[in-house]
Scaffold this active site. Sequence first.
Site, short mmCIF file in Angstrom:
data_model
loop_
_atom_site.label_atom_id
_atom_site.label_comp_id
_atom_site.label_asym_id
_atom_site.label_seq_id
_atom_site.Cartn_x
_atom_site.Cartn_y
_atom_site.Cartn_z
N SER A 143 0.86 -1.18 0.00
CA SER A 143 0.00 0.00 0.00
C SER A 143 0.89 1.23 0.00
O SER A 143 2.04 1.16 0.47
CB SER A 143 -0.89 0.00 1.25
OG SER A 143 -1.48 1.27 1.44
N TYR A 156 -1.54 0.02 10.80
CA TYR A 156 -1.59 -0.44 9.41
C TYR A 156 -0.32 -0.10 8.66
O TYR A 156 0.29 -0.96 8.01
CB TYR A 156 -2.81 0.17 8.72
CG TYR A 156 -2.92 -0.22 7.26
CD1 TYR A 156 -3.19 -1.53 6.89
CD2 TYR A 156 -2.78 0.73 6.25
CE1 TYR A 156 -3.31 -1.90 5.56
CE2 TYR A 156 -2.90 0.37 4.92
CZ TYR A 156 -3.15 -0.94 4.57
OH TYR A 156 -3.26 -1.29 3.25
#
Length: 246
Positions: A143, A156
Amino acid sequence: MTTNTTTRTAIVTGASSGIGRATATALATAGFNVVAIARRADQLDSLTIDSAAITALPLDLTTDGAAAQAVQHTLAAFGRIDVLVNAAGYGANAPSESVPPAEWDRLFAINVNAVAHLTSAALPHLLASARDNQVADVVTISSTAGLSAEPGAAAYSSSKFAVRGLMEAWRKEYASRDIRFCTIYPGAVVTEFGKDQQFIRDWYATMKTQGAVAHPDDVARAVLFAATQPAHASVSELTLRPTRQI
């Protein structure tokens, strides 16, 4: 010489939806045999109906022995592993003081440990493929949060930064033995990511209003691009954002 895909076998995790599902379909369409792995068996069943080249394996990769089971299943079905695509992932954004230890553990279990365990289990067979075919591939979907951390995403982002470290370490360790490691960093992509979190749903709604979203098929094409380069060429990192995402 362009890498031949006619007999190559790929494992794709997170294949029940989103980027994983699109990648499994794209690889099968390109001539790969595909073992599609995910927890949701019903979603995998519909995927195999769409393509005879896809074999489904319902499996939770965070459980003990799951990595070995995935490898054994693939070898029994196709006799080889040429490509591994780590597309399974989990996202949760919240102020750090409100993230319980169990949520940290879940993020790292899915985003880091499952990647590490499955890749490690597949490596001996990827090395055999590289000896036979000049090259083998590991592609991991990370990501842009693994490139630049943002407030409210410490858990995250740190899991995705860990994946970046894993992939770069492996790339250097196995480059001389012809295994390519590619990390793809998608920006805003329309998937089930964060579907249970109002903050993420609101962010996606804003991105959609601005026309700043990409689609799983866009990332799947990037995976195929990396895995079908000539054997002498390696795409080690690729960032894919919607054109309008800043």
